[in-house]
Each structure stands twice: as C-alpha cells, then as structure tokens.
Design a protein around this motif. Structure first.
Motif, PDB file in Angstrom:
ATOM      1  N   VAL A 119       2.649   0.925  12.599  1.00 52.45           N
ATOM      2  CA  VAL A 119       1.616   1.810  12.050  1.00 52.45           C
ATOM      3  C   VAL A 119       1.153   1.190  10.739  1.00 52.45           C
ATOM      4  CG1 VAL A 119       1.052   4.121  11.242  1.00 52.45           C
ATOM      5  CG2 VAL A 119       2.696   3.824  13.112  1.00 52.45           C
ATOM      6  N   TRP A 120      -0.131   0.836  10.672  1.00 50.22           N
ATOM      7  CA  TRP A 120      -0.680   0.150   9.497  1.00 50.22           C
ATOM      8  C   TRP A 120      -1.331   1.164   8.576  1.00 50.22           C
ATOM      9  CZ3 TRP A 120      -0.318  -5.191   8.799  1.00 50.22           C
ATOM     10  CH2 TRP A 120       0.312  -5.874   9.868  1.00 50.22           C
ATOM     11  N   TYR A 121      -1.136   0.961   7.267  1.00 50.46           N
ATOM     12  CA  TYR A 121      -1.660   1.942   6.329  1.00 50.46           C
ATOM     13  C   TYR A 121      -2.262   1.270   5.099  1.00 50.46           C
ATOM     14  CZ  TYR A 121       2.671   1.340   3.554  1.00 50.46           C
ATOM     15  OH  TYR A 121       3.701   0.838   2.798  1.00 50.46           O
ATOM     16  N   ASN A 122      -3.154   2.019   4.469  1.00 47.60           N
ATOM     17  CA  ASN A 122      -3.811   1.580   3.247  1.00 47.60           C
ATOM     18  C   ASN A 122      -2.942   2.002   2.063  1.00 47.60           C
ATOM     19  OD1 ASN A 122      -5.499   1.604   0.882  1.00 47.60           O
ATOM     20  ND2 ASN A 122      -7.298   1.516   2.211  1.00 47.60           N
ATOM     21  N   PRO A 123      -2.302   1.065   1.371  1.00 50.04           N
ATOM     22  CA  PRO A 123      -1.379   1.427   0.284  1.00 50.04           C
ATOM     23  C   PRO A 123      -2.061   2.246  -0.823  1.00 50.04           C
ATOM     24  CG  PRO A 123      -1.114  -0.878   0.875  1.00 50.04           C
ATOM     25  CD  PRO A 123      -2.343  -0.398   1.575  1.00 50.04           C
ATOM     26  N   GLU A 124      -3.319   1.941  -1.113  1.00 49.24           N
ATOM     27  CA  GLU A 124      -4.023   2.673  -2.161  1.00 49.24           C
ATOM     28  C   GLU A 124      -4.225   4.128  -1.766  1.00 49.24           C
ATOM     29  OE1 GLU A 124      -8.242   2.506  -4.693  1.00 49.24           O
ATOM     30  OE2 GLU A 124      -7.662   0.845  -3.380  1.00 49.24           O
TER      31      GLU A 124
END
Length: 444
Positions: free
Chosen positions: A160-165
């Motif tokens: 599951v890929w996520y936007n750290p910001e």
C-alpha cells in the motif's frame, strides 16, 4: 499483473510493442568453458518472446546481452503485446515459433502444457531452481508433475503506497491491520484528502484488492481451493471477503470520487492522484511497480516522496503476500532447443537477475540475488519481503484462472468486480454472479 496484473501494468508503463528487436551482441575474444577461445554457443541463435515493451524490454535486453557475452549465442527478442496465448499459437501454426517464451500467467503456462507445446526443463535447471527459489515457485511452474516454467521476474502485489506529506498533515501512521487502515483513511478524509485512489477503469486492480483481503481473511488453503475452483465463489469465505471489501468501496470518504469516479480512473492516473502535483488521495494500493511509475513518470523520489507499507492483516489473519511473475518456457516448435535450454538455465542464476535488478524496475524470487543489486532501499525492502515470505507467497488468483474469467476486459471477474465497485450493497448477489462466470470458464 495479470494481466495478468503484472502483464496489464506493462500497458500503462511502456510504449507500443515493437516487434523483432534484436540483440546483436556477438562473441568477441576471450574464452569460456568451451575452451579454445570459442564461446559454447557461438554461431547459434535464440528467439525469445514476451510481453515486455519500453523500459522493461530494454532492461531485459541487458539480461539477454549478458547471456550473449557469456555464451556467444545471438538473441532476438520479439514482443507479443498483451495477448501472449493467441500470438504464440499463431506463430506455432505459421512455423515461426520462438524458442523461449516469457509467460506472464500461470493459466497460460498450464494451457501451453495441455496443448503439448512445451519441453520439460532440464534436470540442471530443476536443480538450480531447487537451490535458488522457494518451492512454491517451482510448483507454479509445474503441470502434472512436470517442470516447465522457470520464474524469472516477480511482482510483490501486497504493498500500500502512501503520500508521506498527506499522512503527516493528517497525523496518521502506516496501518498494521485492515481496520486500522480504514480508520486512518477516514482521518485522512477528515483532513481534506480522500483515503484511496482506486483504479477501477480496467478491472484488474480490483481483483488484486479482493485477493489480498481473501488471502489474509480466509487463509492460504481456501485461497488455493478458490484459485483452482475447488470451492465455489458462493462459499461463505468469498461473501465475507466481498463484504469486507465493500466496506471500503462503498464509503465515499475512503474512495476518491466514489465508485463512479474510481471506474473512470486508470492505473497510472490512480498513482498520479496520490503522488502528482495536486494530490487527490493519500494512498493507492497496488504492487511494487507503483514505485516505477512514481520514479520514471512522476519524477518523484521513492522512499521520500512515496513510501509503502505491507498490505495489513484482515480480521486477525496473517498479512498477505500476493505475487505475480513471468516464467521462461521452452517451446517444442522452436528450432534451437539446446540454446534455449541454456538461456533458461542462465535465467535461473543470480547473475542474470542481478543485471535487471541493477537496472531497476524489477524484483526477483531468486533467493541468491544479493540485495545490494537493487537500486534503492524501497526496492530492496519489497524484494526481501517477497523472498522472506517463502512458501507463504500466493500467485495472483486471477492469473491462475482461465482468461475468460480472470483476465478479460469487460467480462468475468473484471467486470463483476467493477459492478461491485459501482454498487457494493449485495455481496451475496455478486458472489452468485462470480460463480456463474467461473463455472462457465472452468468448464471449457
């Protein structure tokens, strides 16, 4: 895959198929095991067919060039496009069959074996595979107790890929359970960013969603049974998984644009919605190949601008590890079987896999590949996770099914899960439709 799912991704990440691209690396100087300064296969040729185009094709050509340098054999790569089975069948009938095919689907490999198109792999290759690969990979390359397919390239489809910001602004962390992931998603939504961008336009990412939920919730034994259609799609475990998945699909706070918007979103767009200049969601579920899109097309830094966490455990089950992959097979109709078998033996080596690992956009199920060959920490993490999973890895279920059910746009599982994304209110009805489509496809 895959598409197979892995196969389908290539449509998104590469250009149009280019037929007949030849690798012209030739033997020059130096000796090898053949002695006398002449390389063992000097003067011989091998034709390899596969789905790869664009960057993937160029990187595979580097692997084949390594084989040429080692053996002296000339290698020609021919791209089949997406429909491997039809193209290879036509080439066999036309008398111009390739020697080796990189098969991207377990179901297609089984189909080739049933049509008596394949040569069993040599004992040497089987021995190498036993040393370098977890037994499950050999099992997926075996039909009726005969070993036909060496898995060279793999995908890790439980990331599951996520936007750290976006995560930092919402104050959420990567989830350890499916429920925690949905909770984090709702917090993201409250902060002004929908949780997930879901690629529903093609249908194949939806099969991957289902497979991860089902493997974790129902367990590997039921997964294997459903993949082989030894239990029906109306089984309570299937209804339960659809119900669990429907909780996400039916929540507009969790799916960017709701079901209707997701059905208009293709795979590259789903990644761009999370990591593009104007983020419209905080997460996108898909395999390790998301990182390739982030790096190559969005020009973002994987591991900094884009991070991933393992697909979390569902209802107390184990975290799933779903994979896809491409297996090298040797065709009986090919004219250069000796050189073809040597090429497959080369593909079983850590040396061959290491070439593509260094080029990027690749992970291998080969346990002997040094992790230092991978370009970045994120790729190393996904590759290590795949290897560490060992025999708990399960191949993409839709890629094991007949194409009419598991791999056809606008039909079978793809269409029915798209319908479910549009309206997930009746999991039992969806299960009945899935069973009707599966029963018809598996009878053929």
């Amino acid at each position: 895959m895959r598409h197979t799912a892995a196969r389908r991704i290539r449509i998104a990440t590469s250009g149009a198929a280019v037929l007949g691209l030849a690798l012209t690396a030739t033997a020059c100087g130096g000796g090898d095991s053949s002695g006398g300064g002449k390389k063992a296969l000097s003067g011989q040729s091998v034709t390899v067919a596969g789905v790869w185009t664009g960057v993937e094709q160029e990187n595979f050509k580097k692997v084949l060039a390594g084989f040429t340098e080692k053996t002296g054999a000339k290698v020609t790569f021919v791209s089949t496009g997406d429909n491997v089975s039809t193209v290879i069948g036509s080439k066999i009938e036309g008398g111009n069959a390739p020697d080796v095919v990189m098969v991207p689907q377990v179901g297609v490999l089984q189909q080739f074996a049933e049509k008596d198109w394949l040569v069993p792999l040599s004992k040497e290759i089987a021995t190498d595979a036993g040393v370098n690969f977890a037994p499950v990979w050999k099992e997926y390359g075996t039909v009726d107790d005969t070993y036909y397919g060496l898995y060279f390239k793999a995908s890790h489809k439980s990331t599951v890929w996520y936007n750290p910001e976006a995560f930092a602004q919402a104050g959420v962390e990567p989830a350890k359970s499916y429920d925690a992931m949905l909770k984090a998603g709702r917090t993201l939504s409250d902060s002004g960013v929908p949780a997930f961008s879901v690629a529903g336009e093609a249908g194949w990412p939806l099969t991957d969603w289902f497979e991860n939920v089902y493997l974790s919730q129902a367990g590997p034994e039921n997964y294997d049974k459903l993949a082989a259609h030894k239990i029906p799609w109306t089984d309570p475990t299937v209804v339960k998984a659809l119900t669990t998945l429907g909780e996400l699909f039916g929540d507009k706070d969790l799916v960017a644009g709701g079901g209707a918007g997701a059905l208009r979103t293709d795979f590259p767009e789903s990644v761009e919605q999370v990591f593009g200049p104007d983020p419209k969601a905080g997460m996108v579920y898909e395999g390790d190949f998301v990182g390739g899109l982030v790096k190559d097309q969005l020009k973002k830094k994987v591991g900094e601008d884009a991070k991933f966490f393992p697909f979390p455990a569902v209802d107390g089950g184990k975290p799933p590890v779903v994979s896809g992959g491409d297996a090298a097979v040797v065709l009986k109709a090919g004219k250069h079987q000796k050189a073809a078998m040597e090429l497959v033996k080369y593909l079983a080596s850590a040396e061959a896999a290491g070439i593509w690992a260094k080029a990027g956009g690749f992970i291998s199920p080969n346990m002997s590949v040094h992790m230092g060959n991978y370009q970045d920490e994120t790729t190393r993490a996904t590759a290590q996770s795949l290897v560490d999973a060992g025999d708990s890895v399960r191949f993409d279920m839709s890629d094991q099914a007949p194409a009419a059910f598991g791999g056809t746009q606008g039909a079978g599982e793809w269409k029915l899960l798209q319908d479910f994304l549009r309206d997930p209110s009746d999991p039992e009805a969806t299960a009945r439709k899935l069973e009707a489509a599966a029963a018809k496809a598996y009878r053929k």
